[in-house]
Write an enzyme that holds these catalytic residues in place. Structure first.
Site, PDB file in Angstrom:
ATOM      1  N   ALA A 118      27.981 -18.756  25.792  1.00  0.00           N
ATOM      2  CA  ALA A 118      29.357 -18.912  25.311  1.00  0.00           C
ATOM      3  C   ALA A 118      29.562 -18.267  23.940  1.00  0.00           C
ATOM      4  CB  ALA A 118      29.722 -20.393  25.267  1.00  0.00           C
ATOM      5  N   HIS A 158      24.334 -28.168  17.465  1.00  0.00           N
ATOM      6  CA  HIS A 158      24.521 -26.834  18.070  1.00  0.00           C
ATOM      7  C   HIS A 158      25.785 -26.766  18.928  1.00  0.00           C
ATOM      8  CE1 HIS A 158      23.447 -23.506  20.922  1.00  0.00           C
ATOM      9  NE2 HIS A 158      23.164 -22.941  19.765  1.00  0.00           N
TER      10      HIS A 158
END
Length: 164
Positions: free
Chosen positions: A62, A99
């Protein structure tokens, strides 16, 4: 007394048959993203799209989607933008570290900013879920297929852009 606007402008959920579209999807979490691609492809074909006018582009994850999107939107054929629209898909699933927050925020901002720079319709079908079960549900299990829905939005947006 009920009043309504005299002029409503909106797109139709129908392709004319000559629109070139790309599905841009991250490969990471492919168990989920493969299903999103299937849903988007199904929507494209059901609403008048032609298989030979559909490209599927896979980015590693992504985080890389905005960069690849920018490259796709820069492509031209004979001085005309190559794509009438792009359906951006992916799956970011929360883990035990921050993250998730960084990747989801930057992917979202990057896709939005890139879209505004190029003026080509882009739909957003990147899942951001707390766990794998939520992702599975949104990729066709319980909550429908968000890839299908993202392509529906793109088709309407392509048509709307023709009108406005």
């Amino acid at each position: 007394m009920k009043t309504s606007p005299s002029n409503i402008i909106e797109g139709k959920l129908l392709l004319q048959g000559n629109e070139r579209v790309a599905i841009l999807c991250s490969r990471f979490n492919h168990i989920i993203t493969d299903r999103l691609i299937e849903g988007a492809r199904d929507s494209f074909l059901r609403h008048g799209g032609s298989e030979n006018l559909l490209d599927i582009v896979l980015a590693p994850g992504a985080w890389e989607l905005p960069f690849v999107l920018d490259r796709l939107l820069r492509q031209e054929q004979k001085g005309v933008k190559k794509y009438h629209g792009i359906c951006a898909l992916g799956a970011i699933i929360r883990g035990g570290t921050p993250h998730f927050d960084y990747v989801s925020a930057e992917a979202t901002k990057g896709i939005a900013n890139t879209t505004l720079q190029h003026g080509v319709p882009v739909s957003f079908g990147v899942l951001t879920t707390d766990n794998i079960e939520q992702a599975i549900d949104r990729a066709g299990a319980k909550v429908g297929n968000k890839g299908f829905e993202a392509m529906n939005s793109l088709i309407e947006l392509i048509d709307l852009c023709k009108v406005i």
